[in-house]
Design a protein around this motif. Structure first.
Motif, mmCIF file in Angstrom:
data_model
loop_
_atom_site.group_PDB
_atom_site.id
_atom_site.type_symbol
_atom_site.label_atom_id
_atom_site.label_comp_id
_atom_site.label_asym_id
_atom_site.label_seq_id
_atom_site.Cartn_x
_atom_site.Cartn_y
_atom_site.Cartn_z
ATOM 1 N N TYR A 7 7.275 9.341 -9.077
ATOM 2 C CA TYR A 7 6.096 8.476 -9.039
ATOM 3 C C TYR A 7 6.091 7.575 -7.805
ATOM 4 C CZ TYR A 7 8.285 4.007 -9.943
ATOM 5 O OH TYR A 7 9.012 2.860 -9.800
ATOM 6 N N LYS A 8 7.293 7.219 -7.299
ATOM 7 C CA LYS A 8 7.360 6.283 -6.180
ATOM 8 C C LYS A 8 6.713 6.863 -4.922
ATOM 9 C CE LYS A 8 11.472 3.779 -7.757
ATOM 10 N NZ LYS A 8 12.771 3.189 -7.378
ATOM 11 N N SER A 9 6.791 8.173 -4.765
ATOM 12 C CA SER A 9 6.204 8.808 -3.587
ATOM 13 C C SER A 9 4.680 8.796 -3.636
ATOM 14 C CB SER A 9 6.708 10.244 -3.459
ATOM 15 O OG SER A 9 6.284 11.029 -4.567
ATOM 16 N N LYS A 10 4.110 8.459 -4.791
ATOM 17 C CA LYS A 10 2.650 8.453 -4.945
ATOM 18 C C LYS A 10 2.012 7.171 -4.432
ATOM 19 C CE LYS A 10 3.046 12.402 -7.066
ATOM 20 N NZ LYS A 10 2.715 13.658 -6.349
ATOM 21 N N PHE A 11 2.833 6.172 -4.116
ATOM 22 C CA PHE A 11 2.293 4.924 -3.574
ATOM 23 C C PHE A 11 2.222 5.077 -2.059
ATOM 24 C CE2 PHE A 11 3.791 3.813 -7.719
ATOM 25 C CZ PHE A 11 2.844 2.912 -8.181
ATOM 26 N N SER A 12 1.019 5.286 -1.594
ATOM 27 C CA SER A 12 0.835 5.661 -0.183
ATOM 28 C C SER A 12 0.208 4.524 0.626
ATOM 29 C CB SER A 12 -0.069 6.899 -0.122
ATOM 30 O OG SER A 12 -0.297 7.302 1.201
ATOM 31 N N PRO A 13 0.684 4.314 1.873
ATOM 32 C CA PRO A 13 1.726 5.049 2.574
ATOM 33 C C PRO A 13 3.120 4.487 2.291
ATOM 34 C CG PRO A 13 0.691 3.495 4.066
ATOM 35 C CD PRO A 13 -0.009 3.345 2.742
ATOM 36 N N SER A 14 4.072 5.381 2.000
ATOM 37 C CA SER A 14 5.444 4.970 1.731
ATOM 38 C C SER A 14 6.386 5.590 2.754
ATOM 39 C CB SER A 14 5.868 5.387 0.314
ATOM 40 O OG SER A 14 5.244 4.578 -0.649
ATOM 41 N N TYR A 15 7.540 4.945 2.922
ATOM 42 C CA TYR A 15 8.499 5.346 3.942
ATOM 43 C C TYR A 15 9.910 5.313 3.356
ATOM 44 C CZ TYR A 15 4.485 4.152 6.853
ATOM 45 O OH TYR A 15 3.226 4.082 7.387
ATOM 46 N N LEU A 16 10.759 6.218 3.847
ATOM 47 C CA LEU A 16 12.169 6.231 3.469
ATOM 48 C C LEU A 16 13.019 5.798 4.655
ATOM 49 C CD1 LEU A 16 12.625 9.523 1.384
ATOM 50 C CD2 LEU A 16 12.073 7.217 0.589
ATOM 51 N N LEU A 17 14.142 5.161 4.339
ATOM 52 C CA LEU A 17 15.060 4.674 5.365
ATOM 53 C C LEU A 17 16.059 5.769 5.727
ATOM 54 C CD1 LEU A 17 16.038 2.085 6.941
ATOM 55 C CD2 LEU A 17 17.649 1.743 5.038
ATOM 56 N N CYS A 18 16.182 6.048 7.011
ATOM 57 C CA CYS A 18 17.201 7.007 7.463
ATOM 58 C C CYS A 18 18.579 6.405 7.167
ATOM 59 C CB CYS A 18 17.053 7.294 8.950
ATOM 60 S SG CYS A 18 18.330 8.412 9.596
ATOM 61 N N PRO A 19 19.451 7.118 6.475
ATOM 62 C CA PRO A 19 20.720 6.533 6.013
ATOM 63 C C PRO A 19 21.750 6.286 7.107
ATOM 64 C CG PRO A 19 20.626 8.862 5.462
ATOM 65 C CD PRO A 19 19.279 8.500 5.999
ATOM 66 N N THR A 20 21.530 6.786 8.306
ATOM 67 C CA THR A 20 22.509 6.575 9.382
ATOM 68 C C THR A 20 21.930 5.820 10.578
ATOM 69 O OG1 THR A 20 22.002 8.735 10.356
ATOM 70 C CG2 THR A 20 23.806 8.640 8.750
ATOM 71 N N ASN A 46 3.648 0.243 2.544
ATOM 72 C CA ASN A 46 2.836 -0.709 3.302
ATOM 73 C C ASN A 46 1.679 -1.163 2.414
ATOM 74 O OD1 ASN A 46 1.095 -2.076 5.033
ATOM 75 N ND2 ASN A 46 1.548 -0.743 6.765
ATOM 76 N N ALA A 47 1.818 -2.357 1.841
ATOM 77 C CA ALA A 47 0.844 -2.830 0.856
ATOM 78 C C ALA A 47 -0.525 -3.091 1.471
ATOM 79 C CB ALA A 47 1.364 -4.098 0.175
ATOM 80 N N LEU A 48 -0.566 -3.431 2.749
ATOM 81 C CA LEU A 48 -1.852 -3.755 3.374
ATOM 82 C C LEU A 48 -2.685 -2.502 3.605
ATOM 83 C CD1 LEU A 48 -0.843 -6.502 5.963
ATOM 84 C CD2 LEU A 48 -1.278 -6.687 3.513
ATOM 85 N N ASP A 49 -2.032 -1.351 3.756
ATOM 86 C CA ASP A 49 -2.741 -0.084 3.956
ATOM 87 C C ASP A 49 -2.702 0.794 2.711
ATOM 88 O OD1 ASP A 49 -3.357 -0.774 6.557
ATOM 89 O OD2 ASP A 49 -1.580 0.186 7.407
ATOM 90 N N PHE A 50 -2.357 0.210 1.564
ATOM 91 C CA PHE A 50 -2.201 0.986 0.336
ATOM 92 C C PHE A 50 -3.491 1.698 -0.056
ATOM 93 C CE2 PHE A 50 -2.715 1.014 -4.355
ATOM 94 C CZ PHE A 50 -1.766 1.990 -4.647
ATOM 95 N N ARG A 51 -3.337 2.969 -0.447
ATOM 96 C CA ARG A 51 -4.462 3.784 -0.913
ATOM 97 C C ARG A 51 -4.147 4.257 -2.325
ATOM 98 N NH1 ARG A 51 -3.187 5.558 4.189
ATOM 99 N NH2 ARG A 51 -2.165 7.441 3.387
ATOM 100 N N ILE A 52 -4.964 3.819 -3.264
ATOM 101 C CA ILE A 52 -4.716 4.154 -4.668
ATOM 102 C C ILE A 52 -4.997 5.636 -4.900
ATOM 103 C CG2 ILE A 52 -7.060 3.556 -5.428
ATOM 104 C CD1 ILE A 52 -5.688 2.359 -7.972
ATOM 105 N N SER A 53 -4.146 6.274 -5.700
ATOM 106 C CA SER A 53 -4.281 7.711 -5.970
ATOM 107 C C SER A 53 -5.092 7.947 -7.237
ATOM 108 C CB SER A 53 -2.899 8.352 -6.119
ATOM 109 O OG SER A 53 -2.271 7.902 -7.313
ATOM 110 N N ARG A 54 -5.441 9.193 -7.454
ATOM 111 C CA ARG A 54 -6.218 9.542 -8.641
ATOM 112 C C ARG A 54 -5.435 9.253 -9.915
ATOM 113 N NH1 ARG A 54 -8.818 15.413 -8.678
ATOM 114 N NH2 ARG A 54 -9.794 14.431 -6.851
ATOM 115 N N SER A 55 -4.120 9.577 -9.918
ATOM 116 C CA SER A 55 -3.318 9.334 -11.123
ATOM 117 C C SER A 55 -3.162 7.841 -11.394
ATOM 118 C CB SER A 55 -1.940 9.991 -10.973
ATOM 119 O OG SER A 55 -1.227 9.444 -9.879
ATOM 120 N N GLN A 56 -3.079 7.034 -10.343
ATOM 121 C CA GLN A 56 -2.984 5.583 -10.521
ATOM 122 C C GLN A 56 -4.296 5.001 -11.035
ATOM 123 O OE1 GLN A 56 -1.783 4.752 -6.540
ATOM 124 N NE2 GLN A 56 0.322 5.454 -6.877
ATOM 125 N N LYS A 57 -5.416 5.556 -10.592
ATOM 126 C CA LYS A 57 -6.712 5.140 -11.133
ATOM 127 C C LYS A 57 -6.782 5.451 -12.629
ATOM 128 C CE LYS A 57 -9.293 5.976 -6.831
ATOM 129 N NZ LYS A 57 -10.327 6.830 -6.191
#
Length: 482
Positions: free
Chosen positions: A379-392, A75-86
């Motif tokens: 690294y992809k999990s570090k972009f917060s908030p992120s979501y995964l799609l349920c495969p079924t 969610n790019a509108l609620d994105f919170r930058i992490s320490r490693s990204q800084k």
């Protein structure tokens, strides 16, 4: 019979080489080779686990494949930058400020842990039906596209600057009561409630107060402010270029050779590809032939990154109705120390935020697939908030919740409450569109004709699987053929 997509059904193929675990025969997926697709339909299909590689649309067979690939979005509108990204931004800013023009970044141990971060491995697939697609399908679908086929529903007219507002809006340092009231964040809701209480005690209007009345610190810099500060010395130039192969004078064609050289160097160095695998023809098929049939800002783009006038990285993007989807990233390996995987993702999240000011429906940044067992995907999990799609169940779940399950096993169903979709009825299957002797027709009509001729039904086994994987709403807008 309105459709916005057409494709040749390959179905589930035999296992081929996995680009992640390197097993030769365990990567299994279902394929649909596209003639054309609307950005809206593709956006809907990636929400069911599909991705594209050039004109080829594929969906991993999650329960069978060796490395289950989960669609991930932020969610790019609620994105919170992490320490490693800084830290990545700080290192990039220091390089631009301290190095001499033309110099290369100095590698530091552990600094380029995101090699090939946004890169999706290409399916081991060589289409054999391009000629058939180019003629039969486009001709057959002309009437249902209001006289327009993919050839005249092109990207002409899109400009490289079209998707960037002149200047991003700078948020207030301290939010006022009015700004808090228009915010959807829970933190701002709590602040507003306290602010109203203070305003009532002072007998003043709460709209005129700002959060300083609560004794809080000013809001942290926005992502746009951080990126602007990092590139303040103007040595970095970015260009968002629409993929336009038709016009010889387009910026895309003028910079094609330069882009291909960076791609070739990247593939040979990072992925150990042979020169034969990195030819111009392969580059075009993989990253320069978006299948979209739209005449708007939506479609395929190349985001160019120049340092001191030299092209050093290219992000391949799809701009869709409610998201920006990262297709691929390639860069000059000499600049690996700059962590272009993370860096480009930050700029692409900012692009979503900018687009949202003009198109409020755009709020998501899709990062392709997430593979929990692949270290390069972490690294992809570090972009917060992120979501995964349920495969079924095709519902979205916070990645922090999903990782606990994925630690136990590779394939997981995140949604255990939503009921499975019911199988399509014969009546629903009859409303689907198929291609028969170069003509578009309803499956119900095709079925009756084949029965009268006592011929085999080529779609009888295909369509139930097709509906299960794409969803009935999507399937009714797609002309599928075998």
């Amino acid at each position: 019979m309105s459709i916005d997509t057409a494709g040749y059904w390959y179905g589930e193929g035999e296992g081929h080489r996995c680009g992640y675990c390197k097993n030769e025969t365990t990567n299994i997926s279902t394929g649909l080779y596209l003639s054309f697709i609307s950005p809206l339909r593709y956006n809907a299909l990636i929400d069911r686990g599909w991705r594209r590689s050039g004109m080829y649309l594929y969906k991993p067979s999650m329960e069978k494949t060796c490395c289950p690939q989960y669609t991930i979005k932020c969610n790019a509108l609620d994105f919170r930058i992490s320490r490693s990204q800084k830290k990545v931004l700080r290192n990039f800013s220091e390089f631009l400020q301290s190095s001499n023009p033309g110099s290369l970044p100095t590698f530091k141990r552990g600094q380029h842990s995101d090699i090939a971060q946004t890169s999706e491995h290409r399916p081991n697939f060589t289409p054999s039906c391009e000629t058939k697609l180019a003629s039969d399908v486009k001709s057959a679908c002309t009437t249902v596209e209001n006289g327009k086929t993919k050839d005249n529903i092109s990207s002409k007219g899109r400009q490289p600057e079209a998707c960037f507002p002149a200047e991003a809006t700078r948020p207030a340092t301290f939010k006022t009561g009015t700004q808090l009231a228009s915010s959807s964040k829970k933190r701002d809701f709590r602040r507003l409630r306290k602010l109203k209480k203070i305003a009532a005690e002072r007998n003043i209007s709460w709209e005129e107060l700002d959060v300083r009345a609560l004794g809080v610190q000013p809001d942290p810099p926005s992502l746009s402010e951080r990126l602007s500060k990092a590139i303040a010395n103007k040595r970095l130039e970015m260009r968002l270029i629409p993929i336009d192969t038709d016009d010889p004078e387009s910026e895309f064609n003028k910079t094609f050779s330069m882009s291909h050289k960076v791609f070739q160097k990247y593939q040979m160095t990072i992925h150990n590809d042979s020169p034969e695998e990195c030819r111009e023809q392969s580059f075009k098929r993989f990253l320069c032939q978006p299948p979209f049939s739209a005449e708007s800002e939506e479609g395929g783009y190349h985001q160019h990154y120049y340092i001191d006038g030299k092209l050093v990285a290219v992000g391949v993007l799809d701009l869709l109705p409610w998201c920006v989807s990262s297709v691929y990233l390639f860069y000059d390996p000499d600049y690996s120390a700059l962590s272009f995987g993370t860096l480009s993702a930050l700029f692409e999240i900012e692009l979503v935020q900018q687009l949202n000011s003009r198109h409020p429906g755009v709020k998501w940044y899709y990062m392709g697939f997430y593979i929990h067992s692949c270290p390069k995907m972490k690294y992809k999990s570090k972009f917060s908030p992120s979501y995964l799609l349920c495969p079924t169940k095709y519902t979205w779940w916070p990645i922090t919740d999903c990782q606990l399950k994925l630690d136990q096993k590779k394939f997981c169903v995140f949604d255990e409450k939503t009921a499975e979709e019911s199988a399509p009825t014969d009546e629903q299957l009859g409303t689907l569109k198929v291609l028969y002797e170069r003509r578009l027709c309803l499956y119900s009509a095709y079925k009756m004709l084949r029965q009268s001729l006592e011929d085999d039904d080529d779609y009888e086994d295909v369509l139930p699987i097709f509906v299960k994987l794409t969803g009935l709403d999507n399937a009714q807008k797609i002309c599928v053929y075998t």
